[in-house]
Design a protein around this motif. Structure first.
Motif, PDB file in Angstrom:
ATOM      1  N   ALA A   1      -5.650   5.855   2.020  1.00  0.00           N
ATOM      2  CA  ALA A   1      -5.198   7.102   1.400  1.00  0.00           C
ATOM      3  C   ALA A   1      -4.892   6.823  -0.058  1.00  0.00           C
ATOM      4  O   ALA A   1      -4.102   5.935  -0.375  1.00  0.00           O
ATOM      5  N   MET A   2      -5.538   7.566  -0.952  1.00  0.00           N
ATOM      6  CA  MET A   2      -5.280   7.425  -2.384  1.00  0.00           C
ATOM      7  C   MET A   2      -4.284   8.506  -2.800  1.00  0.00           C
ATOM      8  O   MET A   2      -4.604   9.698  -2.798  1.00  0.00           O
ATOM      9  N   VAL A   3      -3.086   8.072  -3.153  1.00  0.00           N
ATOM     10  CA  VAL A   3      -2.018   8.983  -3.557  1.00  0.00           C
ATOM     11  C   VAL A   3      -2.035   9.137  -5.073  1.00  0.00           C
ATOM     12  O   VAL A   3      -2.102   8.146  -5.807  1.00  0.00           O
ATOM     13  N   TYR A   4      -1.973  10.383  -5.542  1.00  0.00           N
ATOM     14  CA  TYR A   4      -1.930  10.697  -6.966  1.00  0.00           C
ATOM     15  C   TYR A   4      -0.522  11.162  -7.337  1.00  0.00           C
ATOM     16  O   TYR A   4       0.051  12.016  -6.647  1.00  0.00           O
ATOM     17  N   PHE A   5      -0.004  10.620  -8.443  1.00  0.00           N
ATOM     18  CA  PHE A   5       1.254  11.089  -9.006  1.00  0.00           C
ATOM     19  C   PHE A   5       0.982  11.776 -10.346  1.00  0.00           C
ATOM     20  O   PHE A   5       0.188  11.286 -11.157  1.00  0.00           O
ATOM     21  N   VAL A   6       1.643  12.892 -10.559  1.00  0.00           N
ATOM     22  CA  VAL A   6       1.483  13.651 -11.794  1.00  0.00           C
ATOM     23  C   VAL A   6       2.234  12.951 -12.926  1.00  0.00           C
ATOM     24  O   VAL A   6       3.361  12.483 -12.748  1.00  0.00           O
ATOM     25  N   VAL A   7       1.588  12.884 -14.095  1.00  0.00           N
ATOM     26  CA  VAL A   7       2.221  12.333 -15.303  1.00  0.00           C
ATOM     27  C   VAL A   7       1.982  13.303 -16.456  1.00  0.00           C
ATOM     28  O   VAL A   7       1.076  14.141 -16.408  1.00  0.00           O
ATOM     29  N   ALA A   8       2.804  13.182 -17.491  1.00  0.00           N
ATOM     30  CA  ALA A   8       2.661  14.059 -18.653  1.00  0.00           C
ATOM     31  C   ALA A   8       1.488  13.652 -19.524  1.00  0.00           C
ATOM     32  O   ALA A   8       0.881  14.496 -20.198  1.00  0.00           O
ATOM     33  N   ASN A   9       1.136  12.355 -19.516  1.00  0.00           N
ATOM     34  CA  ASN A   9       0.034  11.843 -20.325  1.00  0.00           C
ATOM     35  C   ASN A   9      -0.552  10.636 -19.615  1.00  0.00           C
ATOM     36  O   ASN A   9       0.146   9.641 -19.406  1.00  0.00           O
ATOM     37  N   CYS A  10      -1.818  10.718 -19.242  1.00  0.00           N
ATOM     38  CA  CYS A  10      -2.450   9.661 -18.458  1.00  0.00           C
ATOM     39  C   CYS A  10      -2.494   8.337 -19.221  1.00  0.00           C
ATOM     40  O   CYS A  10      -2.179   7.282 -18.668  1.00  0.00           O
ATOM     41  N   ASP A  11      -2.871   8.376 -20.473  1.00  0.00           N
ATOM     42  CA  ASP A  11      -3.012   7.145 -21.240  1.00  0.00           C
ATOM     43  C   ASP A  11      -1.668   6.460 -21.460  1.00  0.00           C
ATOM     44  O   ASP A  11      -1.565   5.227 -21.391  1.00  0.00           O
ATOM     45  N   ASP A  12      -0.637   7.255 -21.685  1.00  0.00           N
ATOM     46  CA  ASP A  12       0.697   6.675 -21.823  1.00  0.00           C
ATOM     47  C   ASP A  12       1.144   6.035 -20.506  1.00  0.00           C
ATOM     48  O   ASP A  12       1.792   4.981 -20.505  1.00  0.00           O
ATOM     49  N   ALA A  13       0.812   6.679 -19.396  1.00  0.00           N
ATOM     50  CA  ALA A  13       1.186   6.128 -18.093  1.00  0.00           C
ATOM     51  C   ALA A  13       0.476   4.798 -17.834  1.00  0.00           C
ATOM     52  O   ALA A  13       1.080   3.847 -17.320  1.00  0.00           O
ATOM     53  N   ILE A  14      -0.798   4.703 -18.224  1.00  0.00           N
ATOM     54  CA  ILE A  14      -1.531   3.443 -18.069  1.00  0.00           C
ATOM     55  C   ILE A  14      -0.862   2.341 -18.874  1.00  0.00           C
ATOM     56  O   ILE A  14      -0.669   1.216 -18.388  1.00  0.00           O
ATOM     57  N   ALA A  15      -0.482   2.663 -20.096  1.00  0.00           N
ATOM     58  CA  ALA A  15       0.179   1.674 -20.936  1.00  0.00           C
ATOM     59  C   ALA A  15       1.486   1.218 -20.305  1.00  0.00           C
ATOM     60  O   ALA A  15       1.824   0.023 -20.334  1.00  0.00           O
ATOM     61  N   SER A  16       2.227   2.145 -19.696  1.00  0.00           N
ATOM     62  CA  SER A  16       3.483   1.785 -19.041  1.00  0.00           C
ATOM     63  C   SER A  16       3.229   0.912 -17.818  1.00  0.00           C
ATOM     64  O   SER A  16       3.964  -0.051 -17.570  1.00  0.00           O
ATOM     65  N   VAL A  17       2.209   1.252 -17.042  1.00  0.00           N
ATOM     66  CA  VAL A  17       1.852   0.425 -15.884  1.00  0.00           C
ATOM     67  C   VAL A  17       1.611  -1.018 -16.309  1.00  0.00           C
ATOM     68  O   VAL A  17       2.134  -1.976 -15.714  1.00  0.00           O
ATOM     69  N   GLN A  18       0.817  -1.188 -17.354  1.00  0.00           N
ATOM     70  CA  GLN A  18       0.481  -2.539 -17.817  1.00  0.00           C
ATOM     71  C   GLN A  18       1.693  -3.259 -18.393  1.00  0.00           C
ATOM     72  O   GLN A  18       1.891  -4.455 -18.152  1.00  0.00           O
ATOM     73  N   LYS A  19       2.538  -2.545 -19.116  1.00  0.00           N
ATOM     74  CA  LYS A  19       3.746  -3.145 -19.676  1.00  0.00           C
ATOM     75  C   LYS A  19       4.685  -3.621 -18.577  1.00  0.00           C
ATOM     76  O   LYS A  19       5.377  -4.642 -18.721  1.00  0.00           O
TER      77      LYS A  19
ATOM     78  N   ALA B   1       0.834  -1.209   0.000  1.00  0.00           N
ATOM     79  CA  ALA B   1       0.000   0.000   0.000  1.00  0.00           C
ATOM     80  C   ALA B   1       0.861   1.248   0.000  1.00  0.00           C
ATOM     81  O   ALA B   1       1.977   1.258   0.531  1.00  0.00           O
ATOM     82  N   TRP B   2       0.308   2.308  -0.587  1.00  0.00           N
ATOM     83  CA  TRP B   2       0.872   3.639  -0.491  1.00  0.00           C
ATOM     84  C   TRP B   2       0.246   4.362   0.695  1.00  0.00           C
ATOM     85  O   TRP B   2      -0.929   4.167   1.013  1.00  0.00           O
ATOM     86  N   GLY B   3       1.032   5.210   1.348  1.00  0.00           N
ATOM     87  CA  GLY B   3       0.534   6.000   2.464  1.00  0.00           C
ATOM     88  C   GLY B   3       1.038   7.427   2.393  1.00  0.00           C
ATOM     89  O   GLY B   3       1.986   7.741   1.668  1.00  0.00           O
ATOM     90  N   VAL B   4       0.405   8.301   3.163  1.00  0.00           N
ATOM     91  CA  VAL B   4       0.735   9.722   3.167  1.00  0.00           C
ATOM     92  C   VAL B   4       1.120  10.158   4.578  1.00  0.00           C
ATOM     93  O   VAL B   4       0.636   9.592   5.569  1.00  0.00           O
ATOM     94  N   TYR B   5       1.986  11.167   4.648  1.00  0.00           N
ATOM     95  CA  TYR B   5       2.363  11.794   5.913  1.00  0.00           C
ATOM     96  C   TYR B   5       1.980  13.262   5.861  1.00  0.00           C
ATOM     97  O   TYR B   5       2.302  13.965   4.889  1.00  0.00           O
ATOM     98  N   PHE B   6       1.319  13.727   6.930  1.00  0.00           N
ATOM     99  CA  PHE B   6       0.964  15.133   7.062  1.00  0.00           C
ATOM    100  C   PHE B   6       1.975  15.825   7.982  1.00  0.00           C
ATOM    101  O   PHE B   6       2.416  15.243   8.981  1.00  0.00           O
ATOM    102  N   ALA B   7       2.325  17.048   7.655  1.00  0.00           N
ATOM    103  CA  ALA B   7       3.348  17.769   8.396  1.00  0.00           C
ATOM    104  C   ALA B   7       2.851  18.199   9.773  1.00  0.00           C
ATOM    105  O   ALA B   7       1.686  18.558   9.954  1.00  0.00           O
TER     106      ALA B   7
END
Length: 259
Positions: A201-219, A70-76
């Protein structure tokens, strides 16, 4: 860099059964490089984007084998002992700490009244993110729970958030703000979400292109969980790495609709 304000997300990390597999996956997806984790800190490994600290990867600790990745977050926090007291006084529970992590800072792990787990970090030499809101780095986090009553009172009491409800009866969502700036959100898991999905906690990471990132995840052996979807905040998808840790990718430049 300036200190993170009290309650701002300042760090994220993933707990994984296979650290080396995690490094291969996230290195391939985001282009991250990694420092050498020290045995003194359980081989906890920092991920770097262009040399800037953006996240952590940790092997599952001894005695916690079988814990889902799992991913988790820390608050300051400026005073982690005081934050721990607020957590307990407002219906939460401290699960670990507060404890010092060498000269890096102090941490605790807690559970909110809706059973979502989160962390708190009081910085020492480790201040938190060196980079965020750019491709390959942290972009957003939502605390996702099924019961919202206690949760909606809890976080503003602990971190002094201003709360802006933005959803409706079919989409129960609130934005948390500090000094008028959005820093995180609370999402109610609806009946359409499988019952075996726990509060998290649902963590979001910024990507330049969502569809390309999905393809990379699957690859790379990961899976697409939900999406992609367009929103006023960007095109995003919920995905999982090859070990099952769930997170989101978002392209904030590709937006649709009104916020």
């Amino acid at each position: 860099m300036a200190a993170f304000p009290e309650g701002a997300p300042c760090w994220v990390d993933a707990s994984l059964p296979d650290l080396e597999a995690g490094k291969r996956f996230y290195g391939g997806l985001f282009g991250w490089t990694f420092d050498e984790g020290s045995p003194d800190f359980g081989y906890y490994t920092q991920a770097l984007s262009d040399g800037k600290k953006v996240a952590g990867l940790a092997p599952v600790m001894e005695g916690q084998e079988g814990t889902p990745p799992a991913w988790g977050v820390y608050f300051a926090s400026r005073d982690i002992a005081e934050t721990a007291e607020k957590i307990r006084a407002n219906g939460g529970m401290t699960l670990m700490g507060p404890m010092e992590v060498g000269d890096l800072g102090s941490m605790l792990i807690a559970k909110d009244p809706g059973d979502a787990v989160f962390g708190v970090w009081q910085p020492g030499t480790h201040k938190g993110f060196d980079r965020q809101y750019q491709p390959g780095s942290f972009g957003w986090v939502e605390i996702c729970v099924r019961e919202t009553g206690g949760v909606d009172a809890f976080y503003p009491a602990v971190f002094s958030y201003e709360v802006q409800p933005v959803g409706d009866q079919n989409f129960d969502f609130s934005i948390w703000k500090l000094e008028g700036q959005p820093v995180a959100g609370r999402f109610k898991l609806g009946d359409d979400i499988p019952a075996d999905v726990p509060p998290h906690a649902m963590v979001y990471f910024v990507v330049a292109n969502c569809d390309d990132a999905i393809a990379s995840v699957q690859k790379l052996g990961g899976k697409l969980r939900t999406g992609p979807r367009d929103s006023p905040y960007g095109r995003f998808a919920i995905v999982a790495d090859q070990q099952g840790a769930t997170f989101s990718v978002i392209d904030p430049r590709t937006t649709a609709g009104q916020a």
